[in-house]
Enzyme design. Structure first.
Site, PDB file in Angstrom:
ATOM      1  N   ASN A  97       5.764  -1.064   3.641  1.00  0.00           N
ATOM      2  CA  ASN A  97       4.918  -0.696   4.800  1.00  0.00           C
ATOM      3  C   ASN A  97       5.453  -0.502   6.031  1.00  0.00           C
ATOM      4  O   ASN A  97       5.343   0.264   6.795  1.00  0.00           O
ATOM      5  CB  ASN A  97       3.686  -1.554   5.060  1.00  0.00           C
ATOM      6  CG  ASN A  97       2.558  -1.301   3.783  1.00  0.00           C
ATOM      7  OD1 ASN A  97       2.791  -0.385   3.016  1.00  0.00           O
ATOM      8  ND2 ASN A  97       1.582  -2.229   3.622  1.00  0.00           N
ATOM      9  N   THR A 129       0.884  -1.199   0.199  1.00  0.00           N
ATOM     10  CA  THR A 129      -0.109  -0.013   0.102  1.00  0.00           C
ATOM     11  C   THR A 129       0.931   1.286   0.060  1.00  0.00           C
ATOM     12  O   THR A 129       0.696   2.279  -0.916  1.00  0.00           O
ATOM     13  CB  THR A 129      -1.007  -0.145   1.204  1.00  0.00           C
ATOM     14  OG1 THR A 129      -1.851  -1.270   1.100  1.00  0.00           O
ATOM     15  CG2 THR A 129      -2.000   1.236   1.345  1.00  0.00           C
ATOM     16  N   HIS A 133      -1.675  -9.335  -0.745  1.00  0.00           N
ATOM     17  CA  HIS A 133      -1.076  -8.993  -1.805  1.00  0.00           C
ATOM     18  C   HIS A 133       0.385  -8.646  -1.670  1.00  0.00           C
ATOM     19  O   HIS A 133       0.627  -8.878  -0.336  1.00  0.00           O
ATOM     20  CB  HIS A 133      -1.826  -7.440  -2.216  1.00  0.00           C
ATOM     21  CG  HIS A 133      -1.797  -6.689  -0.976  1.00  0.00           C
ATOM     22  ND1 HIS A 133      -0.842  -5.764  -0.919  1.00  0.00           N
ATOM     23  CD2 HIS A 133      -2.846  -6.297   0.000  1.00  0.00           C
ATOM     24  CE1 HIS A 133      -1.104  -5.071   0.617  1.00  0.00           C
ATOM     25  NE2 HIS A 133      -2.355  -5.371   0.820  1.00  0.00           N
TER      26      HIS A 133
END
Length: 501
Positions: free
Chosen positions: A111, A90, A363
């Site tokens: 992340n 993300t 993911h």
């Protein structure tokens, strides 16, 4: 604004006599006004929305997605979604969208990441790290910074978008809002629209929502829960479009809706998909940053690196790389924050260590997998209705945003070659040039007409004064010589008509 200024100057000049001096001024004012109105088409607003974890094919999973399909019909889209960057996580991909840079170039490589220079670990969802510039200000220039650097009248609003709370290149977005603001989806959307309507409105807004990512992790991408969330997001998008329309903003706002990554099933009940690092390396021999699904391994000492690499190389359904041997197409080598060793499982396989649990959707896998690809749709005055391309790279979104906002892009890894096919052709060498010629002809006609009217008025004034003199009451017997004649106009008026300065 230009028309108002021209009008004011018309009034000022007409109040004077139409001397050559003021005629020149009139021509200059009108010409500059026309030139500015033709050459400086103001950029439309831009709203960029990201729905975290929205896979490229989700819009085909549900029927009657009216808002998504409205954007596809009225604008452009990437039929097979877009290719994101490795790692397909993300924070890295949102910063890639914002800067147009690969992760190794903008420095947000996960992340969670460790910086050996700082000797600190970054946790991107912690508020203190989200605001700390040292993690974000590493050479990349986010679009909200580019927007404010190049035009003092431009203002950016960043709502929950990763990186948007940090000062980069000495600039903070004019409006910011944390991802942990406690607001509902609808409340966030209302806040973004409000920023566009403020007394000092933004011209660029970036808005992030953490769904359907969270639902996909919990239940898997093929679950009914994800389908329900897609409908909810379609309704949210509809609210945004209606609010823009109600506030008379829609016709002058370009809208991009996209995502950071997709999602693939990783059913936790299927033990055959679990890779347990504890079976291959001892827990005290390494530190780990990202672990799901790609593991970033920092050996506890340089001496242990070879041993750890050899042990990890025995794991089936996974690829292990030393940092220097990471394939170049990953664009994931040239940064100090990239781990010494990465372990990349095949799709659906996931990593556990020290008893850590998995999730039903994940993911982070290789960005060549279509299941990792996000979607892209866009509409607005600068997008061609019904336009489509097959796919493009998400690094291309930054130069696209710059073009829409009429900004010069900072150095980036993107290209306009494909995405420009979605845009209305505003080639200045074609129809725009013809329009300039027409305006110049109109200018000549306008100035000629005004000058003609002024000459006629001056001639009538000349006759009026001459008649006034001839009817002046004098004795019939009075005669005067040429030297006694009264001038038809005063000296000051005569000077005005012959003033060449």
């Amino acid at each position: 604004m230009v028309s108002f200024e021209i009008g004011c100057n018309f009034i000022f000049i007409l109040k004077k006599s139409f001397t050559l001096k003021y005629f020149k001024s009139l021509c200059l004012v009108v010409f500059l006004g026309v030139f500015q109105s033709v050459s400086a088409r103001s950029a439309n607003r831009l709203l960029v929305i990201s729905f975290d974890g929205f896979r490229w094919d989700y819009i085909h999973k549900a029927n009657n997605l009216t808002s998504f399909h409205r954007m596809i019909n009225d604008g452009g889209w990437a039929i097979h979604g877009i290719k994101n960057t490795f790692l397909t996580k993300t924070l890295p991909n949102h910063f890639t969208i914002a800067t147009g840079l690969y992760e190794e170039s903008h420095g947000v490589v996960g992340n969670v990441m460790y910086d050996p220079a700082f000797k600190e670990t970054f946790h991107g969802w912690l508020d203190k790290d989200a605001r700390d510039s040292k993690w974000w200000d590493n050479g990349g220039e986010p679009i909200w910074v580019t927007n404010q650097r190049q035009d003092t009248q431009h203002r950016s609003g960043v709502l929950a978008w990763p990186g948007g709370l940090a000062i980069v290149k000495g600039i903070l977005a004019y409006k910011t809002e944390s991802a942990f603001d406690g607001l509902t989806m609808k409340e966030r959307a209302k806040k973004m629209i409000k920023w566009f309507k403020d007394d000092y409105p933004i011209n660029l807004g970036l808005y992030y929502e953490n769904e359907p990512d969270e639902t996909g992790h919990a239940f898997g991408p093929d679950s009914k829960e994800v389908l329900s969330k897609i409908y909810q997001l379609d309704n949210l998008l509809g609210d945004i479009l209606y609010d823009l329309e109600d506030n008379k903003l829609l016709e002058t706002t370009n809208i991009i809706v996209t995502s950071d990554h997709g999602m693939t099933p990783t059913p936790v009940k299927n033990d055959t998909l679990k890779i347990n690092l504890d079976d291959y390396i001892s827990l005290n021999s390494y530190n780990i940053t990202s672990k799901n699904p790609v593991a970033g391994i920092f050996p506890a000492s340089k001496e242990l690196e070879d041993e750890i690499f050899q042990n990890l190389s025995r794991i089936p359904h996974a690829h292990v790389y030393r940092k220097k041997d990471i394939p170049p197409e990953y664009h994931y080598t040239n940064n100090r924050r990239i781990p010494a060793i990465i372990l990349e499982p095949e799709e659906h396989y996931w990593i556990s260590y020290n008893g850590s649990a998995g999730v039903n959707g994940e993911h982070g896998y290789n960005n060549s997998l279509t299941s990792m690809h996000p979607f892209f749709i866009a509409m607005g005055p600068d997008f061609k209705p019904g336009a489509k391309v097959d796919t493009f790279d998400n690094v291309d979104i930054y130069p696209l945003m710059c073009k829409l906002l009429q900004l010069k892009p900072a150095p980036n890894n993107g290209s306009l070659e494909i995405v420009s096919k979605l845009l209305v052709n505003r080639d200045s060498s074609g129809s725009s040039t013809f329009g300039v010629y027409i305006l110049i002809l109109l200018l000549i006609g306008l100035v000629g007409g005004i000058f003609g009217v002024a000459v006629c008025q001056a001639h009538r004034e000349h006759r009026r004064r001459r008649l006034a003199v001839s009817s002046f009451s004098l004795p019939h017997s009075f005669r005067y010589s040429k030297s006694d004649r009264m001038p038809l106009m005063t000296n000051s008026s005569d000077d005005d008509f012959n003033d060449e300065s």
